[in-house]
Structure formats: structure tokens, C-alpha cells
Design an enzyme around this catalytic site. Sequence first.
Site, PDB file in Angstrom:
ATOM      1  N   VAL A  63       0.812  -1.224   0.000  1.00 14.08           N
ATOM      2  CA  VAL A  63       0.000   0.000   0.000  1.00 14.08           C
ATOM      3  C   VAL A  63       0.845   1.274   0.000  1.00 14.08           C
ATOM      4  CG1 VAL A  63      -2.039  -1.066   1.061  1.00 14.08           C
ATOM      5  CG2 VAL A  63      -0.283   0.012   2.533  1.00 14.08           C
ATOM      6  N   ASN A  89      -6.630  -0.643   6.384  1.00 16.29           N
ATOM      7  CA  ASN A  89      -6.297  -1.408   7.594  1.00 16.29           C
ATOM      8  C   ASN A  89      -4.829  -1.829   7.659  1.00 16.29           C
ATOM      9  OD1 ASN A  89      -6.926  -3.534   9.826  1.00 16.29           O
ATOM     10  ND2 ASN A  89      -6.048  -4.712   8.147  1.00 16.29           N
ATOM     11  N   SER A 142      -5.244   3.865  15.750  1.00 13.15           N
ATOM     12  CA  SER A 142      -4.863   3.159  16.979  1.00 13.15           C
ATOM     13  C   SER A 142      -4.976   4.125  18.144  1.00 13.15           C
ATOM     14  CB  SER A 142      -3.411   2.677  16.871  1.00 13.15           C
ATOM     15  OG  SER A 142      -2.928   2.255  18.127  1.00 13.15           O
ATOM     16  N   TYR A 155       5.107   4.775  14.789  1.00 10.38           N
ATOM     17  CA  TYR A 155       3.751   4.210  14.716  1.00 10.38           C
ATOM     18  C   TYR A 155       2.736   5.202  15.278  1.00 10.38           C
ATOM     19  CZ  TYR A 155       0.095   0.628  15.494  1.00 10.38           C
ATOM     20  OH  TYR A 155      -1.068  -0.103  15.503  1.00 10.38           O
ATOM     21  N   LYS A 159      -0.165   7.100  13.167  1.00  8.19           N
ATOM     22  CA  LYS A 159      -1.574   6.846  13.504  1.00  8.19           C
ATOM     23  C   LYS A 159      -2.297   8.140  13.860  1.00  8.19           C
ATOM     24  CE  LYS A 159      -1.937   2.312  13.050  1.00  8.19           C
ATOM     25  NZ  LYS A 159      -2.794   1.719  12.008  1.00  8.19           N
TER      26      LYS A 159
END
Length: 251
Positions: A63, A89, A142, A155, A159
Site C-alpha cells: 500500500v 487497515n 490506533s 507508529y 496513527k
Amino acid sequence: MKLKGKIALVTGAGSGIGEAIAFLFAREGADIAVNDINPETAEKTVDEVKNIGRKAIALEADVADTDQVNAMVDRVVDEFGGVHILVNNAGIPIHGPFIEKQTPETWDRVVAVILRGTYLCSRRVGQWMVENRTGKIVNISSIAGARATPHIPSYGAAKAAVIQMTRTLAVDWGKFGINVNCISPGIINTPLTQRTFALWQTPEEIRQRIPLEVMGEAEDIANAALFLVSDEARYITGVNLPVDGGILAKG
Ligand code: NAP
């Protein structure tokens, strides 16, 4: 059936939350375009969707890669005639625990898959949705995007940006009848969790962080995603829904 006649593209659907979303959407009548970077797990999900009685195709693509994403979305439109639902996702964990030992390459890859991937898929699918004045997009962020989670700066930052991009796309595309929403899972029992949290926290330590005192299951996220893409949520756009057993409420 809530999704009869709909075509859904789910990224990272070879495993965990994406797989659960693919199965639930199929049970609700949607045909499923199953993306994953791993062709074997994508094929496994396709087989299961077909067992449920819906059409499915496997789409091996990274992706984070523009050409691969464009080719993937074009194939979905060619083979299915459109794409009414997109679930962004796909995501990767980083293998902590020491920030100072993580490389810039790790940062780049995590941000590329989570943030660039969400942008690239939304952009290409959005072209079809804008033209056809319809669409539902759900981004899987998240709780790490809303509060500090140890050891995972790339991360958490990516997010958080996904939550913000959700709002921007919702505002920009509202006039085209496109709903864009976000889900922030808490600690969900998936292969990703086994490769990350479980490495540095005991089950009891994890349980103590969660007001409902149990880890979530992938199906808990799938149920929230189904609601957000259903007609019942027609007036909801631009929101970030935590599905976390109360972790964010606890602070
Ligand atoms: P998972 O079981 O590891 O599933 C993620 C899937 O995405 C895997 O099949 C993975 O393939 C695939 N993938 C990775 N990079 C990709 C790429 N560049 N292009 C396409 N597919 C790619 O993880 P999960 O727990 O279901 O997580 C799903 C989403 O929920 C992620 O965005 C994650 O950040 C988010 N989330 C999960 C939790 C949790 O507790 N599990 C909590 C908060 C948020 P490989 O296995 O081959 O890498």
C-alpha cells in the site's frame, strides 16, 4: 444483510483485523477485494470469503507503493465495476523496545505503510467515489495515535496523522456523499499483538491496562467498521471511534 450489492476493498486483509472485516462484510452481502502484501494469506482470506458465498479477488500490493496501489484499485474497478467501501487497515508493528536503537529506515517504512498507504489508497479509490458521488471509507488508526505508547514513536505519529487525515477527507468529500471515519483499536488479540506487546508485557500487565479487563478480538473492530459503513451511520463522518475496552477513557 447490510451490505448487499456493495464492493469492499480491505487492505491488509490476509490477517487479524482486516481478515475479520473481510469475513463480516462478506456475511453482510459484500463482495470483497482482499489486499495484502503477502499473497498467500490474501488467497486464504479469498477462499474463506468464497466459502461464505461472496465473490472475492486477491490483490497482492504494497500500500506504500503508488504504482501498485493504482493498479490494484484499477483492477477492482475493472473486475467488480466499482468500489463502494474502502477499509485502510494495513499496518506494521515495529519491533521495539529501544527508540534510540531504531533506525531512520524503520521510521520511514512504518510511516510509509500506515500514513502514505492510507493516503494512496484513499486518493485512488476517492477518484472513483467522487465521480460516482458515493462511498464509505474507514481508516484503522490506533489508541497509539491519541496517547503516548512506549517504544513506537513512528507508529504513534503515523496513527495520529491518520486520525487527522480522516477529518480532512471527511470535510473535503462530504459534498460528494462520501463518509470518512476512523477506528482506533486498543489492544486486540491478533498476530501483530503477539509480535509486539506480548514481547515486553505479560498478559496480566496488559489486562491491568484495560478497564473491561480483557483484550479485544478482531471481530470487535469488524463490528464497529460494519456500523460505520452501514446506512445506520449515514450521518456520521469525520469521527474517530476508539474501540479499546476503555483504555483512552482511563487516560
Ligand atoms: P496483522 O495481523 O499483522 O495484519 C496486518 C496485515 O497487513 C498483515 O497481513 C500484513 O502482512 C499486512 N501488511 C503489512 N504491510 C502491508 C503493506 N505495505 N501493504 C499491504 N498489506 C500489508 O495486524 P492487525 O493487528 O490485524 O492490525 C491491523 C491494523 O490495526 C493495523 O493498521 C494496526 O496498526 C491496527 N491496530 C492493531 C491493534 C492491535 O492490538 N492488534 C491495535 C491498534 C491498531 P504481513 O503479515 O506479511 O506483514
